[in-house]
Design a protein around this motif. Structure first.
Motif, PDB file in Angstrom:
ATOM      1  N   ARG A 428       0.655  -1.264  -0.096  1.00 13.72           N
ATOM      2  CA  ARG A 428      -0.011   0.157  -0.154  1.00 13.72           C
ATOM      3  C   ARG A 428       1.119   1.234  -0.053  1.00 13.72           C
ATOM      4  O   ARG A 428       0.357   2.316  -0.320  1.00 13.72           O
ATOM      5  CB  ARG A 428      -0.985   0.206   1.096  1.00 13.72           C
ATOM      6  CG  ARG A 428      -2.030  -1.179   1.259  1.00 13.72           C
ATOM      7  CD  ARG A 428      -2.822  -0.982   2.420  1.00 13.72           C
ATOM      8  NE  ARG A 428      -2.104  -1.322   3.769  1.00 13.72           N
ATOM      9  CZ  ARG A 428      -2.331  -1.109   5.129  1.00 13.72           C
ATOM     10  NH1 ARG A 428      -3.616  -0.522   5.232  1.00 13.72           N
ATOM     11  NH2 ARG A 428      -1.619  -1.386   5.915  1.00 13.72           N
ATOM     12  N   PHE A 429       2.120   1.029   0.302  1.00 11.92           N
ATOM     13  CA  PHE A 429       3.010   2.340   0.631  1.00 11.92           C
ATOM     14  C   PHE A 429       4.272   2.067  -0.205  1.00 11.92           C
ATOM     15  O   PHE A 429       5.257   2.703  -0.089  1.00 11.92           O
ATOM     16  CB  PHE A 429       3.404   2.508   1.791  1.00 11.92           C
ATOM     17  CG  PHE A 429       2.271   2.647   2.873  1.00 11.92           C
ATOM     18  CD1 PHE A 429       1.488   3.670   2.845  1.00 11.92           C
ATOM     19  CD2 PHE A 429       2.080   1.656   3.918  1.00 11.92           C
ATOM     20  CE1 PHE A 429       0.355   3.786   3.682  1.00 11.92           C
ATOM     21  CE2 PHE A 429       1.031   1.437   4.730  1.00 11.92           C
ATOM     22  CZ  PHE A 429       0.125   2.601   4.624  1.00 11.92           C
ATOM     23  N   GLY A 430       3.930   1.518  -1.518  1.00  9.70           N
ATOM     24  CA  GLY A 430       4.842   1.352  -2.595  1.00  9.70           C
ATOM     25  C   GLY A 430       5.335   2.631  -3.285  1.00  9.70           C
ATOM     26  O   GLY A 430       4.518   3.405  -3.275  1.00  9.70           O
ATOM     27  N   VAL A 431       6.389   2.705  -3.829  1.00 15.72           N
ATOM     28  CA  VAL A 431       6.897   3.998  -4.726  1.00 15.72           C
ATOM     29  C   VAL A 431       6.018   4.165  -5.683  1.00 15.72           C
ATOM     30  O   VAL A 431       5.517   3.416  -6.736  1.00 15.72           O
ATOM     31  CB  VAL A 431       8.215   3.640  -5.274  1.00 15.72           C
ATOM     32  CG1 VAL A 431       8.832   4.762  -6.094  1.00 15.72           C
ATOM     33  CG2 VAL A 431       9.486   3.464  -3.887  1.00 15.72           C
ATOM     34  N   VAL A 432       5.650   5.613  -5.697  1.00 18.37           N
ATOM     35  CA  VAL A 432       4.754   5.957  -6.673  1.00 18.37           C
ATOM     36  C   VAL A 432       5.457   6.944  -7.633  1.00 18.37           C
ATOM     37  O   VAL A 432       5.143   7.178  -8.748  1.00 18.37           O
ATOM     38  CB  VAL A 432       3.529   6.569  -6.170  1.00 18.37           C
ATOM     39  CG1 VAL A 432       2.609   5.386  -5.583  1.00 18.37           C
ATOM     40  CG2 VAL A 432       3.790   7.599  -5.085  1.00 18.37           C
ATOM     41  N   ARG A 433       6.493   7.901  -7.096  1.00 16.98           N
ATOM     42  CA  ARG A 433       7.279   8.731  -8.079  1.00 16.98           C
ATOM     43  C   ARG A 433       8.577   7.938  -8.009  1.00 16.98           C
ATOM     44  O   ARG A 433       9.455   7.588  -7.001  1.00 16.98           O
ATOM     45  CB  ARG A 433       7.425   9.994  -7.022  1.00 16.98           C
ATOM     46  CG  ARG A 433       6.022  10.654  -6.966  1.00 16.98           C
ATOM     47  CD  ARG A 433       6.156  11.929  -5.865  1.00 16.98           C
ATOM     48  NE  ARG A 433       5.056  12.625  -5.979  1.00 16.98           N
ATOM     49  CZ  ARG A 433       4.836  13.692  -5.171  1.00 16.98           C
ATOM     50  NH1 ARG A 433       5.765  14.168  -4.465  1.00 16.98           N
ATOM     51  NH2 ARG A 433       3.612  14.333  -4.739  1.00 16.98           N
ATOM     52  N   ARG A 434       8.833   7.659  -9.334  1.00 16.05           N
ATOM     53  CA  ARG A 434      10.146   7.133  -9.764  1.00 16.05           C
ATOM     54  C   ARG A 434      11.299   7.990  -9.633  1.00 16.05           C
ATOM     55  O   ARG A 434      12.618   7.423  -9.267  1.00 16.05           O
ATOM     56  CB  ARG A 434      10.021   6.279 -10.986  1.00 16.05           C
ATOM     57  CG  ARG A 434       8.895   5.407 -11.271  1.00 16.05           C
ATOM     58  CD  ARG A 434       9.300   4.293 -10.205  1.00 16.05           C
ATOM     59  NE  ARG A 434       8.073   3.213 -10.213  1.00 16.05           N
ATOM     60  CZ  ARG A 434       8.008   2.308  -9.507  1.00 16.05           C
ATOM     61  NH1 ARG A 434       9.017   2.041  -8.619  1.00 16.05           N
ATOM     62  NH2 ARG A 434       6.831   1.446  -9.582  1.00 16.05           N
TER      63      ARG A 434
END
Length: 881
Positions: A428-434
């Motif tokens: 649920r708290f994975g990286v969303v901005r690479r």
């Protein structure tokens, strides 16, 4: 409503009857009926399945105890120390004897008999104290219950014993530990029709260990629920998730079942010893649905007791708030979120005053703007439990943030770093901005705008330059805090807000280059020495650091103590009560004054602007001076230890440089020298913040005096129980006295809270309490009951009568009922062979904040008194050293 004879005659006030039926009881009647009866009344009136019954009100208790002669005992209890278990037990025994010996007026006895007849058949007689089943303290099992009581005389005798149980050792110790005034507590008694339960137990509508809301936890066992709540069995355990799916189904060890006897009373009969569970899935889901309705009715998670009779009908026999849950952050539209407790990371366990919280909230836009963010887009810290929780969700979802934040915490609050790394693994708290590029560019712009690279280089070349820049920054801050004399309260409040919003944070970048340079050099040395150091050697280099303002303060106070030691009058003054009575001896007054002139802006829990500074209340400083005067061993003197640490650091730096070789060693020698010269300045950002807070507090104190004179608050210090906006409203004429009273009550409750989560999710889950790692090989395993971990010396106790537990020892017991709980006051942890996470012992362990594991087979045989053990109340494991 049933009425006693003299109520019907009108000889006494009919506003307080002796007996009330459940359906006539409302939540507002707690002073008359106690917590248990008030909740049963609420449930009955709402249409929940509650066995019928009546309440013998506190008026009856007050009538009986009015002539019991309790005044002397109450006076002694008021003066007894909360941790003096022997004195409390002796006074409790005297009070019980007095209550049991007190005659019961005939009209009271008649009313009780009438209530027993109205209940019909065998009844449960249960205590219902006015301090019980409250939002901040459950008082679980602290008073007595009598089951399957038959006949009016037996009911009357059980009621008398319930009255006396307000004065059990455990109840008195529990009230003392929770700061409850013994005089203010009275006892009502519930007389309720017995449910001949085929299966019974307890149900929590939120997970009491992990804090996870919308997760129902059910403990169940055959027979009456007493077997579960007392810890006599390890119950079957069921967990129902938010979607109505059973996520855990674990059979317990149920060697006995409690059953009613035909003529009254109960008995233990052999129970099932196989792996079958006592509830079918349909029953589990029906109970969870019932619990959800109860929670919805109260608007908060509930701890309930239930029973299922021979026909399969479920009954509720109790509901109360789950007192150990930490308040969740305010709901947001884009859950889930991750919150990090910033105040706990600063070593502040206690709550922060409303004005202190408001000050931090006011500084957020300035910090956001400094970093190049739109202040309107930055989430303000949440303040559940009157602590400061920073939303770090965006950081964890950013590649740079999830790399940098835990590393920063490794040297600041290491356990939080571990927890956040675990949370980062949650999908649920994975990286969303690479790309980290935008964040890096903002940092670069910030550094360039404040000339950080140049000042870091300058500090490395000439460390004295860092000292000049830091002093200049502090001077600029002091000028910004100044306000011309004669300012009005409104002008002072404007000035406080202006400083918080734009005057403090911009000074910080001028201070940080010095300590940053020092830690960069420490990092360089660590890299050059990779593979050449043993654990702890680099940390040794940081002993006895110069230029640490906090260390300098401590040493200055020690030097003052040495001068005071030479003055007999000052020594005598500090040998008595602290603070000593005025006037202080001249030498003590002079030394204290000189110290406060330089450091009077500091305080314990000083990041809370709402707390007094030492210049306002020097009691803490005087107490430290008194302790210093008791130090007779010169080797333990602070200045001696500091000098020894500095010598060890210098010697270690030289040793590491030699170990690195001639060329690399020269670089290591330079790097470690600069690290020692500059790292001590790390205290300066916070130090200057405290300087600012002390100045702003003085302005707010003046505002408080004006508000108190106007009558919008009761006393000048009440201004610190308001936020900035509320103080402004008070200046405009709003009466804030009621708000201040509510805030003070909440603040006092939070001061008693023993557990504060390091990290909190938006649904109330405490990630640290969610055991995910498997137990260590060879560990004894059981059920997690109270989160946290502790290592200490075990004390195996088979009978609580006469048992003593040294502070910090870990209590190991076969099971515990409420009679054991006075031992919890000094226990460092709890291990039980039997019991579930919802037994009385587990509930009280959570309220006292001690790690606990229950249902550990053979614990009292496999652990011996004196063993060193580690109790992991999160993972449910006990490890022997």
């Amino acid at each position: 409503m049933l009425k006693s004879q003299d109520d019907r005659r009108g000889t006494e006030s009919t506003a307080e009857p002796l007996i009330m039926k459940f359906q006539d009881i409302t939540a507002e009647m707690l002073p008359l009926v106690g917590g248990k009866a008030a909740n049963l009344g609420v449930l009955t009136r709402a249409g929940f399945p509650v066995p019928p019954g009546v309440c013998v009100t506190t008026r009856a208790y007050r009538r009986v105890t009015a002539t019991a002669g309790l005044e002397e005992v109450l006076g002694a209890l008021a003066g007894a120390a909360p941790d003096d278990s022997a004195a409390l037990a002796g006074l409790a025994a005297r009070a019980r004897a007095l209550v049991l010996a007190a005659p019961v007026p005939e009209d009271v006895a008649a009313a009780v008999r009438e209530g027993a007849a109205a209940a019909g058949g065998p009844v449960a007689v249960r205590s219902s104290a006015t301090a019980e089943d409250l939002p901040d303290a459950s008082f679980a099992g602290q008073q007595d219950t009598y089951l399957n009581v038959t006949g009016p005389e037996a009911v009357l005798e059980a009621v008398r014993r319930c009255w006396a149980s307000l004065w059990t050792d455990r109840a008195v110790a529990y009230r003392a530990a929770n700061g409850v005034d013994h005089r203010a507590v009275h006892l009502a008694v519930v007389v309720q029709r017995m449910v001949e339960a085929e299966v019974a137990g307890v149900m929590f509508t939120a997970n009491p260990v992990t804090g996870r809301r919308r997760e129902t936890v059910i403990d169940a066992a055959p027979g009456l629920g007493e077997a579960v709540v007392s810890g006599a069995v390890t119950p079957d355990r069921f967990v129902v998730g938010p979607g109505g799916k059973i996520t855990e189904r674990r059979p317990g060890d149920k060697p006995v079942a409690v059953r009613p006897l035909p003529g009254g009373g109960t008995t233990q009969v052999p129970g099932a010893r196989d792996d079958t569970v006592c509830l079918e899935d349909a029953q589990v889901l029906a109970l969870a649905e019932l619990g959800a309705r109860v929670e919805a009715h109260y608007g908060a998670p509930q701890d309930t007791e239930w029973a299922i009779d021979g026909s399969g009908r479920p009954w509720l026999t109790q509901a109360r708030p789950i007192t150990t849950l930490y308040p969740p952050p305010p709901p947001t539209a884009d859950d889930p979120r991750v919150y990090f407790c910033g105040s706990l990371a600063q070593g502040l366990q206690r709550p922060i005053t409303p004005m202190g919280l408001s000050a931090f909230q006011a500084m957020i836009p300035s910090a956001a703007g400094l970093y190049g963010l739109d202040p309107a887009s930055v989430r303000r810290p949440a303040t559940p439990g009157m602590r400061l929780f920073v939303d770090v969700t965006a950081a964890l979802r950013h590649p740079l943030g999830r790399a940098v934040l835990p590393r920063m915490l490794d040297v600041m609050e290491a356990r939080s770093a571990v927890v956040l790394r675990g949370v980062a693994a949650d999908p649920r708290f994975g990286v969303v901005r690479r790309s980290p590029l935008p964040a890096v560019l903002r940092l670069v712009r910030l550094a360039l705008a404040h000339r950080v690279p140049g000042r870091v280089a300058q500090a490395l070349a000439r460390p004295e330059a860092a000292a000049r820049h830091i002093a200049a920054a502090g001077e600029r801050l002091r000028r910004r805090l100044a306000l011309p004399g004669g300012a009005t309260a409104a002008q002072r409040l404007d000035h406080v807000e202006r400083c918080l919003r734009s005057g403090i944070v911009p000074v910080i970048p001028s201070i940080v280059p010095g300590p940053v340079a020092g830690f960069l050099m420490l990092g360089l040395a660590a890299r050059l020495l990779r593979g050449r150091t043993r654990p702890g050697e680099l940390q040794t280099v940081l002993r006895g650091l110069p230029n640490n303002v906090t260390t300098e303060m401590d040493l200055e106070l020690w030097r003052a103590a040495r001068r005071i030691r030479a003055d007999e009058a000052s020594v005598r003054a500090l040998a008595g009560a602290i603070p000593p009575p005025e006037p202080l001896p001249p030498v003590l007054r002079e030394e204290l004054g000189a110290f406060l002139a330089r450091y009077g802006h500091r305080a314990v829990a000083e990041i809370d602007l709402g707390l007094p500074r030492w210049s306002e209340d020097p009691a803490h400083v005087l107490g430290v001076l008194a302790n210093y005067l008791r130090l007779d061993d010169p080797a333990l003197a602070p200045d001696t230890q500091f000098a020894r640490g500095a010598r060890e650091a210098e010697a270690m730096a030289a040793r590491l440089a030699r170990r690195a070789g001639p060329v690399r060693g020269a670089v290591v020698r330079f790097a470690l020298g600069r690290a020692r010269a500059l790292a001590g300045y790390r205290e300066m950002p916070k130090y200057n913040l405290i300087v600012a807070f002390a100045g702003l507090r003085a302005h707010l104190a003046a505002v408080g005096r004006e508000l108190a004179a106007a009558g919008t608050i009761g006393a000048p210090d009440d201004v610190f129980m308001l936020g900035l906006d509320e103080a402004r409203a008070a200046l405009a004429g709003a009466d804030q006295r009621e708000l201040v009273a509510r805030r003070r009550a909440e603040y006092e409750r939070e001061l008693r809270r023993r557990h504060v989560p390091r990290v909190l999710l938006s649904d109330g889950t405490e990630p640290e309490a969610v055991g995910t790692a498997p137990p260590a090989e060879g560990a004894l395993t059981g059920t997690p009951a109270s989160p946290g971990a502790v290592t200490g010396v075990a004390r195996v106790v088979l009978d609580p009568v006469g048992a003593r537990l040294a502070p910090g020892e870990i209590l190991v017991a076969p099971s515990t009922d409420p009679g054991w709980t006075p031992l919890f006051l000094t226990a460092g942890g709890l291990v039980m062979e039997m019991g579930g996470a919802n037994s009385h012992g587990a509930v009280v362990a959570r309220e006292y904040g001690i790690p606990a594991v229950v249902g550990v087979p053979g614990a009292t045989a496999r652990i011996s008194t004196g063993d060193t053990i580690t109790v992991d109340g999160t993972g449910g494991a006990v490890t022997l050293a």
